[in-house]
Design a protein around this motif. Sequence first.
Motif, mmCIF file in Angstrom:
data_model
loop_
_atom_site.group_PDB
_atom_site.id
_atom_site.type_symbol
_atom_site.label_atom_id
_atom_site.label_comp_id
_atom_site.label_asym_id
_atom_site.label_seq_id
_atom_site.Cartn_x
_atom_site.Cartn_y
_atom_site.Cartn_z
ATOM 1 N N GLY A 83 7.908 -3.991 5.295
ATOM 2 C CA GLY A 83 8.007 -5.265 5.983
ATOM 3 C C GLY A 83 6.670 -5.968 6.144
ATOM 4 N N LEU A 84 5.648 -5.506 5.440
ATOM 5 C CA LEU A 84 4.317 -6.091 5.543
ATOM 6 C C LEU A 84 4.184 -7.284 4.598
ATOM 7 C CD1 LEU A 84 2.212 -2.798 5.489
ATOM 8 C CD2 LEU A 84 2.652 -4.240 7.486
ATOM 9 N N PRO A 85 3.273 -8.197 4.885
ATOM 10 C CA PRO A 85 2.977 -9.247 3.898
ATOM 11 C C PRO A 85 2.428 -8.612 2.627
ATOM 12 C CG PRO A 85 1.343 -9.250 5.659
ATOM 13 C CD PRO A 85 2.437 -8.335 6.097
ATOM 14 N N TRP A 86 2.459 -9.353 1.528
ATOM 15 C CA TRP A 86 2.131 -8.756 0.246
ATOM 16 C C TRP A 86 0.706 -8.218 0.187
ATOM 17 C CZ3 TRP A 86 4.022 -6.421 -3.718
ATOM 18 C CH2 TRP A 86 5.367 -6.609 -4.055
ATOM 19 N N TRP A 87 -0.250 -8.906 0.819
ATOM 20 C CA TRP A 87 -1.631 -8.408 0.741
ATOM 21 C C TRP A 87 -1.752 -7.041 1.397
ATOM 22 C CZ3 TRP A 87 -4.793 -6.918 4.685
ATOM 23 C CH2 TRP A 87 -4.432 -7.313 5.989
ATOM 24 N N ALA A 88 -1.097 -6.879 2.576
ATOM 25 C CA ALA A 88 -1.145 -5.591 3.270
ATOM 26 C C ALA A 88 -0.323 -4.543 2.530
ATOM 27 C CB ALA A 88 -0.638 -5.750 4.696
ATOM 28 N N SER A 89 0.761 -4.967 1.894
ATOM 29 C CA SER A 89 1.575 -4.042 1.120
ATOM 30 C C SER A 89 0.813 -3.515 -0.086
ATOM 31 C CB SER A 89 2.852 -4.757 0.660
ATOM 32 O OG SER A 89 3.645 -3.896 -0.137
ATOM 33 N N ILE A 90 0.004 -4.367 -0.711
ATOM 34 C CA ILE A 90 -0.819 -3.936 -1.847
ATOM 35 C C ILE A 90 -1.848 -2.902 -1.392
ATOM 36 C CG2 ILE A 90 -2.558 -4.692 -3.513
ATOM 37 C CD1 ILE A 90 -1.039 -7.361 -3.675
ATOM 38 N N VAL A 91 -2.475 -3.149 -0.263
ATOM 39 C CA VAL A 91 -3.459 -2.201 0.270
ATOM 40 C C VAL A 91 -2.788 -0.875 0.614
ATOM 41 C CG1 VAL A 91 -5.069 -1.745 2.157
ATOM 42 C CG2 VAL A 91 -4.966 -4.028 1.132
ATOM 43 N N LEU A 92 -1.636 -0.957 1.289
ATOM 44 C CA LEU A 92 -0.918 0.255 1.669
ATOM 45 C C LEU A 92 -0.509 1.065 0.445
ATOM 46 C CD1 LEU A 92 0.533 2.059 3.752
ATOM 47 C CD2 LEU A 92 2.510 0.526 3.568
ATOM 48 N N SER A 93 0.059 0.396 -0.565
ATOM 49 C CA SER A 93 0.484 1.107 -1.773
ATOM 50 C C SER A 93 -0.710 1.731 -2.494
ATOM 51 C CB SER A 93 1.221 0.147 -2.707
ATOM 52 O OG SER A 93 0.373 -0.901 -3.145
ATOM 53 N N THR A 94 -1.845 1.046 -2.478
ATOM 54 C CA THR A 94 -3.051 1.589 -3.119
ATOM 55 C C THR A 94 -3.499 2.868 -2.432
ATOM 56 O OG1 THR A 94 -3.760 -0.642 -3.723
ATOM 57 C CG2 THR A 94 -5.431 1.093 -3.770
ATOM 58 N N PHE A 95 -3.562 2.842 -1.107
ATOM 59 C CA PHE A 95 -3.980 4.029 -0.367
ATOM 60 C C PHE A 95 -2.983 5.180 -0.546
ATOM 61 C CE2 PHE A 95 -6.690 1.624 3.011
ATOM 62 C CZ PHE A 95 -7.576 1.285 2.008
ATOM 63 N N LEU A 96 -1.690 4.860 -0.550
ATOM 64 C CA LEU A 96 -0.682 5.909 -0.712
ATOM 65 C C LEU A 96 -0.770 6.551 -2.086
ATOM 66 C CD1 LEU A 96 2.488 4.303 0.957
ATOM 67 C CD2 LEU A 96 1.117 6.201 1.819
ATOM 68 N N LEU A 97 -0.841 5.726 -3.128
ATOM 69 C CA LEU A 97 -0.868 6.258 -4.488
ATOM 70 C C LEU A 97 -2.149 7.039 -4.772
ATOM 71 C CD1 LEU A 97 0.677 3.225 -6.407
ATOM 72 C CD2 LEU A 97 1.736 5.447 -6.000
ATOM 73 N N ARG A 98 -3.263 6.542 -4.292
ATOM 74 C CA ARG A 98 -4.510 7.264 -4.512
ATOM 75 C C ARG A 98 -4.548 8.560 -3.703
ATOM 76 N NH1 ARG A 98 -9.977 4.624 -6.272
ATOM 77 N NH2 ARG A 98 -10.250 6.871 -6.236
ATOM 78 N N SER A 99 -3.929 8.563 -2.517
ATOM 79 C CA SER A 99 -3.869 9.794 -1.717
ATOM 80 C C SER A 99 -3.009 10.850 -2.399
ATOM 81 C CB SER A 99 -3.310 9.492 -0.323
ATOM 82 O OG SER A 99 -4.156 8.611 0.382
ATOM 83 N N VAL A 100 -1.977 10.407 -3.100
ATOM 84 C CA VAL A 100 -1.064 11.336 -3.763
ATOM 85 C C VAL A 100 -1.594 11.780 -5.124
ATOM 86 C CG1 VAL A 100 1.242 11.538 -4.798
ATOM 87 C CG2 VAL A 100 0.967 10.463 -2.557
ATOM 88 N N VAL A 101 -2.300 10.887 -5.830
ATOM 89 C CA VAL A 101 -2.719 11.180 -7.201
ATOM 90 C C VAL A 101 -4.191 11.578 -7.289
ATOM 91 C CG1 VAL A 101 -2.934 10.262 -9.547
ATOM 92 C CG2 VAL A 101 -0.958 9.639 -8.132
ATOM 93 N N THR A 102 -5.077 10.670 -6.933
ATOM 94 C CA THR A 102 -6.498 10.916 -7.213
ATOM 95 C C THR A 102 -7.190 11.816 -6.200
ATOM 96 O OG1 THR A 102 -7.171 8.907 -6.028
ATOM 97 C CG2 THR A 102 -6.693 8.683 -8.366
ATOM 98 N N LEU A 103 -6.774 11.786 -4.952
ATOM 99 C CA LEU A 103 -7.432 12.639 -3.956
ATOM 100 C C LEU A 103 -7.249 14.121 -4.265
ATOM 101 C CD1 LEU A 103 -9.078 12.935 -1.405
ATOM 102 C CD2 LEU A 103 -6.976 12.681 -0.061
ATOM 103 N N PRO A 104 -6.025 14.600 -4.535
ATOM 104 C CA PRO A 104 -5.886 16.015 -4.917
ATOM 105 C C PRO A 104 -6.662 16.360 -6.189
ATOM 106 C CG PRO A 104 -3.752 15.075 -4.345
ATOM 107 C CD PRO A 104 -4.708 13.929 -4.420
ATOM 108 N N LEU A 105 -6.692 15.438 -7.152
ATOM 109 C CA LEU A 105 -7.433 15.703 -8.380
ATOM 110 C C LEU A 105 -8.931 15.791 -8.114
ATOM 111 C CD1 LEU A 105 -5.599 13.435 -10.993
ATOM 112 C CD2 LEU A 105 -5.356 15.898 -10.635
ATOM 113 N N THR A 106 -9.425 14.954 -7.195
ATOM 114 C CA THR A 106 -10.844 14.997 -6.847
ATOM 115 C C THR A 106 -11.201 16.328 -6.191
ATOM 116 O OG1 THR A 106 -10.918 12.600 -6.565
ATOM 117 C CG2 THR A 106 -12.665 13.877 -5.521
ATOM 118 N N ILE A 107 -10.360 16.775 -5.288
ATOM 119 C CA ILE A 107 -10.591 18.065 -4.634
ATOM 120 C C ILE A 107 -10.588 19.191 -5.672
ATOM 121 C CG2 ILE A 107 -9.628 19.739 -3.012
ATOM 122 C CD1 ILE A 107 -8.570 17.341 -1.397
ATOM 123 N N TYR A 108 -9.623 19.145 -6.594
ATOM 124 C CA TYR A 108 -9.553 20.170 -7.637
ATOM 125 C C TYR A 108 -10.791 20.128 -8.518
ATOM 126 C CZ TYR A 108 -7.735 22.863 -11.577
ATOM 127 O OH TYR A 108 -7.568 23.794 -12.568
#
Length: 351
Positions: A83-108
């Motif tokens: 229910g967020l405006p698109w700018w906030a939705s883009i930021v939220l999706s970026t943080f979610l996807l990077r937390s799921v994909v790149t953060l674990p890879l960085t730790i590894y």
Amino acid sequence: MAAPLLLRTFRKPIIACTYKYTYQGATISNHTYNHRLASTEAAAASVQLANAGGLVGYWQTLSNSTPVAYMQDVLIKIHDYSGLPWWASIVLSTFLLRSVVTLPLTIYQHKITARIEQIALEMPAIVEELKKEAAMAKRKFKWSEQQTLIVYRRSIKKQWQNLIVRDNCHPMKTMIVLWGQIPLWIFQSVALRNLVYMLPDPTSIQAQIVTTEMTIGGFGWIPNLTVVDHSYILPVALGLINLAIIEVQAMSRTRPSTRLQNIANNVFRGLSVVMVPVACTVPSALCVYWVASSSFGLAQNLLILSPEVRRSVGIPKTQTELREPYDLLWLKIQQRLRLAERPPADKPAAK
């Protein structure tokens, strides 16, 4: 906010209504006819915008690819459910996807790097033992210096490979972050571009609604996410954040940089500068994503320097790990700005 909510509410009924009229062969009302005319004009405009942006050939194939389609669907669902405006939705999706994909890879990746550093400490003792064995074999089998050297080097290489297999830390695994981060960055960038330009099907009701929502889904000085940021605030911020990431990585090294590392740093610095004029020519939605992604990367790099954080995620302790990384970074920043004398030598962590 009322307009996006209203559009979102009628998104599915409009699609259903369109299919109903199409398949039942009923008489099309003037309202529906005018709506389709508007859709056709929007489609033509979107195709022109896509072609003007160079979305031909390879890029058009990428735009129509399955991963990009899935990414578009994910972005729309995150926007609808949050229910967020698109700018906030883009930021939220970026943080979610990077937390799921790149953060674990960085730790590894950091775990692999730490293991390689640890097994490197075992090599001096192995090398000394191999030297003795090579000297004994030379006398026993009457080998020449060249033959002895060849066998010696092969033995060292074999022992190193054995250690890598034992600890499962092949050096190629240190590139694993790029294997995940680059495709994610490309797919999300292309997906956002598709949403802005109503691609790959400009006649889709959903595509038209999303684009309409983006025209009023911005913030502050960029209320319309489908146009460029004429203030250049986001493009400049993108360049500065990317440069900060490179400098943090360079200043956090405890060993002198190799020639290859210096070349790589200069190349990435150049790319960071080049990205600024590129960001000045793309829709603000892409700039918001790029700035959010780079901000996450900077925060991630700073966070992973902390010894406490490294222990909490299972990264082994090494001799080159910094005890007080943030104090050291601040000292180096001051030294570069000539606000302080040359900082003391880096303090590696105790064994």
